[in-house]
Write a protein that holds these residues in place. Sequence first.
Motif, PDB file in Angstrom:
ATOM      1  N   LYS A  75       0.813  -1.228   0.000  1.00 36.82           N
ATOM      2  CA  LYS A  75       0.000   0.000   0.000  1.00 36.82           C
ATOM      3  C   LYS A  75       0.841   1.270   0.000  1.00 36.82           C
ATOM      4  CE  LYS A  75      -4.408  -1.687   1.600  1.00 36.82           C
ATOM      5  NZ  LYS A  75      -4.486  -2.846   2.490  1.00 36.82           N
ATOM      6  N   TYR A  76       1.985   1.276   0.712  1.00 37.46           N
ATOM      7  CA  TYR A  76       2.682   2.560   0.801  1.00 37.46           C
ATOM      8  C   TYR A  76       3.780   2.727  -0.234  1.00 37.46           C
ATOM      9  CZ  TYR A  76       5.389  -0.144   4.356  1.00 37.46           C
ATOM     10  OH  TYR A  76       6.089  -1.074   5.052  1.00 37.46           O
ATOM     11  N   SER A  77       4.177   4.022  -0.403  1.00 36.34           N
ATOM     12  CA  SER A  77       5.199   4.325  -1.400  1.00 36.34           C
ATOM     13  C   SER A  77       6.579   4.314  -0.736  1.00 36.34           C
ATOM     14  CB  SER A  77       4.895   5.700  -2.005  1.00 36.34           C
ATOM     15  OG  SER A  77       6.058   6.456  -2.119  1.00 36.34           O
ATOM     16  N   VAL A  78       7.515   3.600  -1.363  1.00 37.64           N
ATOM     17  CA  VAL A  78       8.863   3.500  -0.803  1.00 37.64           C
ATOM     18  C   VAL A  78       9.528   4.876  -0.746  1.00 37.64           C
ATOM     19  CG1 VAL A  78      11.137   2.437  -1.128  1.00 37.64           C
ATOM     20  CG2 VAL A  78       9.092   1.127  -1.606  1.00 37.64           C
ATOM     21  N   ASP A  79       9.248   5.720  -1.768  1.00 45.77           N
ATOM     22  CA  ASP A  79       9.876   7.046  -1.783  1.00 45.77           C
ATOM     23  C   ASP A  79       9.447   7.903  -0.602  1.00 45.77           C
ATOM     24  OD1 ASP A  79      11.454   6.665  -3.942  1.00 45.77           O
ATOM     25  OD2 ASP A  79       9.917   7.271  -5.390  1.00 45.77           O
ATOM     26  N   VAL A  80       8.138   7.839  -0.278  1.00 48.73           N
ATOM     27  CA  VAL A  80       7.649   8.622   0.864  1.00 48.73           C
ATOM     28  C   VAL A  80       8.332   8.133   2.144  1.00 48.73           C
ATOM     29  CG1 VAL A  80       5.609   9.141   2.263  1.00 48.73           C
ATOM     30  CG2 VAL A  80       5.443   9.154  -0.227  1.00 48.73           C
ATOM     31  N   LEU A  81       8.471   6.813   2.278  1.00 45.78           N
ATOM     32  CA  LEU A  81       9.115   6.264   3.480  1.00 45.78           C
ATOM     33  C   LEU A  81      10.581   6.685   3.567  1.00 45.78           C
ATOM     34  CD1 LEU A  81       7.639   2.709   3.939  1.00 45.78           C
ATOM     35  CD2 LEU A  81       6.979   4.856   4.978  1.00 45.78           C
ATOM     36  N   ARG A  82      11.252   6.738   2.405  1.00 47.44           N
ATOM     37  CA  ARG A  82      12.654   7.197   2.394  1.00 47.44           C
ATOM     38  C   ARG A  82      12.752   8.622   2.911  1.00 47.44           C
ATOM     39  NH1 ARG A  82      15.923   3.849  -0.199  1.00 47.44           N
ATOM     40  NH2 ARG A  82      15.078   2.581  -1.869  1.00 47.44           N
ATOM     41  N   GLY A 140       6.501  -7.804  11.797  1.00 44.99           N
ATOM     42  CA  GLY A 140       5.989  -6.510  11.328  1.00 44.99           C
ATOM     43  C   GLY A 140       6.737  -5.335  11.926  1.00 44.99           C
ATOM     44  N   LEU A 141       8.045  -5.251  11.601  1.00 40.88           N
ATOM     45  CA  LEU A 141       8.850  -4.155  12.155  1.00 40.88           C
ATOM     46  C   LEU A 141       8.393  -2.807  11.603  1.00 40.88           C
ATOM     47  CD1 LEU A 141      11.317  -3.628  13.990  1.00 40.88           C
ATOM     48  CD2 LEU A 141      12.740  -3.710  11.955  1.00 40.88           C
ATOM     49  N   ASP A 142       8.038  -2.784  10.304  1.00 41.54           N
ATOM     50  CA  ASP A 142       7.573  -1.528   9.695  1.00 41.54           C
ATOM     51  C   ASP A 142       6.281  -1.039  10.352  1.00 41.54           C
ATOM     52  OD1 ASP A 142       6.201  -3.726   8.694  1.00 41.54           O
ATOM     53  OD2 ASP A 142       5.863  -2.834   6.722  1.00 41.54           O
ATOM     54  N   TRP A 143       5.385  -1.966  10.648  1.00 44.29           N
ATOM     55  CA  TRP A 143       4.110  -1.646  11.295  1.00 44.29           C
ATOM     56  C   TRP A 143       4.372  -1.096  12.695  1.00 44.29           C
ATOM     57  CZ3 TRP A 143      -0.249   0.221  11.648  1.00 44.29           C
ATOM     58  CH2 TRP A 143      -1.289  -0.234  12.447  1.00 44.29           C
ATOM     59  N   PHE A 144       5.339  -1.687  13.398  1.00 42.67           N
ATOM     60  CA  PHE A 144       5.704  -1.207  14.734  1.00 42.67           C
ATOM     61  C   PHE A 144       6.224   0.229  14.662  1.00 42.67           C
ATOM     62  CE2 PHE A 144       9.454  -0.564  17.517  1.00 42.67           C
ATOM     63  CZ  PHE A 144       8.793  -0.442  18.728  1.00 42.67           C
ATOM     64  N   ILE A 145       7.169   0.484  13.732  1.00 40.06           N
ATOM     65  CA  ILE A 145       7.787   1.818  13.642  1.00 40.06           C
ATOM     66  C   ILE A 145       6.728   2.866  13.285  1.00 40.06           C
ATOM     67  CG2 ILE A 145       9.480   3.239  12.402  1.00 40.06           C
ATOM     68  CD1 ILE A 145      11.037   0.624  11.826  1.00 40.06           C
ATOM     69  N   LEU A 146       5.941   2.575  12.238  1.00 40.85           N
ATOM     70  CA  LEU A 146       4.979   3.574  11.762  1.00 40.85           C
ATOM     71  C   LEU A 146       3.865   3.813  12.776  1.00 40.85           C
ATOM     72  CD1 LEU A 146       4.756   2.456   8.034  1.00 40.85           C
ATOM     73  CD2 LEU A 146       5.832   4.527   8.922  1.00 40.85           C
ATOM     74  N   ASP A 147       3.372   2.736  13.407  1.00 42.04           N
ATOM     75  CA  ASP A 147       2.280   2.900  14.368  1.00 42.04           C
ATOM     76  C   ASP A 147       2.773   3.598  15.641  1.00 42.04           C
ATOM     77  OD1 ASP A 147      -0.372   2.746  15.044  1.00 42.04           O
ATOM     78  OD2 ASP A 147      -0.199   0.811  16.040  1.00 42.04           O
ATOM     79  N   LEU A 148       3.998   3.288  16.050  1.00 39.67           N
ATOM     80  CA  LEU A 148       4.533   3.948  17.251  1.00 39.67           C
ATOM     81  C   LEU A 148       4.699   5.445  16.993  1.00 39.67           C
ATOM     82  CD1 LEU A 148       5.552   3.613  20.141  1.00 39.67           C
ATOM     83  CD2 LEU A 148       7.827   3.225  19.239  1.00 39.67           C
ATOM     84  N   LEU A 149       5.256   5.784  15.824  1.00 37.90           N
ATOM     85  CA  LEU A 149       5.435   7.201  15.482  1.00 37.90           C
ATOM     86  C   LEU A 149       4.093   7.908  15.402  1.00 37.90           C
ATOM     87  CD1 LEU A 149       8.126   7.387  12.664  1.00 37.90           C
ATOM     88  CD2 LEU A 149       8.195   8.470  14.901  1.00 37.90           C
ATOM     89  N   GLY A 150       3.157   7.313  14.639  1.00 40.57           N
ATOM     90  CA  GLY A 150       1.839   7.921  14.427  1.00 40.57           C
ATOM     91  C   GLY A 150       1.071   8.054  15.732  1.00 40.57           C
TER      92      GLY A 150
END
Length: 405
Positions: A75-82, A140-150
């Motif tokens: 679902k997400y864009s790699v460029d935005v994550l970069r 789900g490390l990405d889910w952990f990072i993004l959800d913790l930040l958000g």
Amino acid sequence: MGDHSKRQATRDAIKRTVKAPVEETRELLRGDGELKPGLGMITSIIALSLGFLCLLAVLAFHFPQYLTTPDLRHKYSVDVLRQLLLVGLLVAGGMSLGNLILNRQRNLSIVAFLLVIAAVALGGSRVPVGNFADHTPYIGLDWFILDLLGSTLIFVVIEKLFPLYKGQTLFRKEWQTDLKHFAVNHFIVGLALLTVNFLLHHLFGWLVSSNFQQTVQHIAFVPQLLLCVLVADMAQYWTHRAYHEVPFLWRFHAVHHSVKTMDWLAGSRQHMLELIFTRVCVLAPLYILGFSEAAMNGYILIVGFQAVFNHANVHLPWGPLKYLLVTPDFHHWHHASDQEAIDRNYAAHYAFIDYLFGTAVKSKKNFPEHYGVVGDYMPDGFIRQQLFPFRNRSTPTEPPQQEPL
Ligand SMILES: [Zn+2]
Ligand SMILES: [Zn+2]
């Protein structure tokens, strides 16, 4: 001084330089309490946390097949994550460097800066992402990072703007345990989804009727979503009530109730088996009825928000809405150990369900006096809480006797 003793002296000096920052960071991670503004403490903690998350993010870029969630990465864009990673590195690097220049929180800033350097040295935001296999076991490390930040950004702001308990700090007692629950719940998202889907298909697959499902899917979006939430909450209500009224199940659910300070992180405290069992029970009717993908996505957003928000240290003037929807006030009462709150307020979305079944808290007080399990028997610590249902059989694990409804 001989060569050997010179080398020894250098080694000791390095050890001393590294030891103090590491020791101080460990002390910070073990501690709790209020942060005093103006001493560089807040910026140091932001830099440390961001630096650590950036390092994890770089690892996720290197090993996406093992460290990212397929449902998310499609679902997400790699460029935005970069770009997000680059901003994280700049903020963490800038804050730690600024503190070092100003000589504030030197030890913590060294650790934060080293984390940023490690993340950059490992490729930073430029790690190439090629094609990779899709069906690998993952965490789900990405889910952990993004959800913790958000969640931190959203809920810390809401809690600061509309606090129920004004003096409550972000780093309250036992925050470490709940952060571990939060992390593990996110890491095992893949395994949990797989188990839940497997059980749903095998236990309830025979109940599915495609004609009936088509009728459900033809309901307009808004009423379908409201109905989906209602069905889910009915299932949740009875599952939740069973957790309270069946002593064996209570041993698991007591983990969730053992939290004594309510905030956005508190809701993460949950036994892993409860997490899976509850999801199977709640998703089973939704799966059988066959709600549309749009309604299911809407429901997932609502449940994701309410599960966190209902535990938050928030108070808003809800007016008559409080009889219709579950608010933080309503769910705080569920976590209270005050006599009038035992085995009450089970709903997760629609408060009227508890009024309907006669299980809503009726109290003259506006807010509870005490939170947690009666008798305070739950040990602190993630592993101890996961083992709790299987140990300590002599402890009072049944919910206290409830008064007749
Ligand atoms: Zn409960
Ligand atoms: Zn709760």
